[in-house]
Design a protein around this motif. Structure first.
Motif, PDB file in Angstrom:
ATOM      1  N   UNK A   7       0.822  -1.214   0.000  1.00  0.00           N
ATOM      2  CA  UNK A   7       0.000   0.000   0.000  1.00  0.00           C
ATOM      3  C   UNK A   7       0.855   1.262   0.000  1.00  0.00           C
ATOM      4  N   UNK A   8       1.915   1.274   0.790  1.00  0.00           N
ATOM      5  CA  UNK A   8       2.777   2.455   0.890  1.00  0.00           C
ATOM      6  C   UNK A   8       3.488   2.752  -0.424  1.00  0.00           C
TER       7      UNK A   8
ATOM      8  N   UNK B 234       5.925   0.250  15.410  1.00  0.00           N
ATOM      9  CA  UNK B 234       4.791   0.851  14.710  1.00  0.00           C
ATOM     10  C   UNK B 234       4.854   0.550  13.212  1.00  0.00           C
ATOM     11  N   UNK B 235       3.746   0.730  12.568  1.00  0.00           N
ATOM     12  CA  UNK B 235       3.650   0.534  11.131  1.00  0.00           C
ATOM     13  C   UNK B 235       4.662   1.419  10.405  1.00  0.00           C
ATOM     14  N   UNK B 236       4.711   2.696  10.761  1.00  0.00           N
ATOM     15  CA  UNK B 236       5.622   3.633  10.105  1.00  0.00           C
ATOM     16  C   UNK B 236       7.077   3.222  10.329  1.00  0.00           C
ATOM     17  N   UNK B 237       7.403   2.822  11.545  1.00  0.00           N
ATOM     18  CA  UNK B 237       8.776   2.392  11.843  1.00  0.00           C
ATOM     19  C   UNK B 237       9.134   1.176  10.999  1.00  0.00           C
ATOM     20  N   UNK B 238       8.213   0.230  10.887  1.00  0.00           N
ATOM     21  CA  UNK B 238       8.470  -0.975  10.087  1.00  0.00           C
ATOM     22  C   UNK B 238       8.732  -0.631   8.623  1.00  0.00           C
ATOM     23  N   UNK B 239       7.927   0.264   8.066  1.00  0.00           N
ATOM     24  CA  UNK B 239       8.120   0.655   6.672  1.00  0.00           C
ATOM     25  C   UNK B 239       9.472   1.333   6.474  1.00  0.00           C
ATOM     26  N   UNK B 240       9.857   2.184   7.390  1.00  0.00           N
ATOM     27  CA  UNK B 240      11.168   2.840   7.311  1.00  0.00           C
ATOM     28  C   UNK B 240      12.295   1.820   7.455  1.00  0.00           C
ATOM     29  N   UNK B 241      12.115   0.859   8.336  1.00  0.00           N
ATOM     30  CA  UNK B 241      13.119  -0.186   8.534  1.00  0.00           C
ATOM     31  C   UNK B 241      13.256  -1.053   7.280  1.00  0.00           C
TER      32      UNK B 241
END
Length: 78
Positions: free
Chosen positions: A21-22, A54-61
Motif C-alpha cells: 500500500x505504501x 509501529x507501522x511507520x517504523x516498520x516501513x522505514x526499517x
C-alpha cells in the motif's frame, strides 16, 4: 501450525500488505521486491523485536534494509 509460527506468518503478511500500500504496488510486485532483497527472511528471523514496532517504523526499517542490500550489491559489482 503452532502459535508462534502463525503469529510470524500474520506479521509478515501484515508487513507485505503495508509495504504494498505504501509503495502503490500490486501484491505480486511487493512480494517480488521483498523476496529479492530477503526482507521476508529478515522479518521472520527478527519477529520478536520487529512486531512490537509501529507501522511507520516498520516501513522505514524495510526501506533501510533494502537500501543497504542494494548498496552491498553495488559494492560487490565494483
Amino acid at each position: 501450525m503452532d502459535k508462534k509460527k502463525q503469529d510470524i506468518a500474520y506479521f509478515v503478511s501484515f508487513c507485505i500488505e503495508q509495504y504494498k500500500n505504501a509503495k502503490h504496488l500490486t501484491g505480486a510486485e511487493a512480494i517480488r521486491q521483498l523476496d529479492e532483497y530477503k526482507v521476508l527472511d529478515y522479518l521472520s528471523e527478527h519477529y520478536e523485536i520487529l512486531h512490537t514496532q509501529s507501522r511507520q517504523w516498520l516501513l522505514e526499517d524495510i526501506d533501510e534494509f533494502i537500501r543497504q542490500r542494494k548498496e552491498k550489491a553495488y559494492e560487490n559489482i565494483s
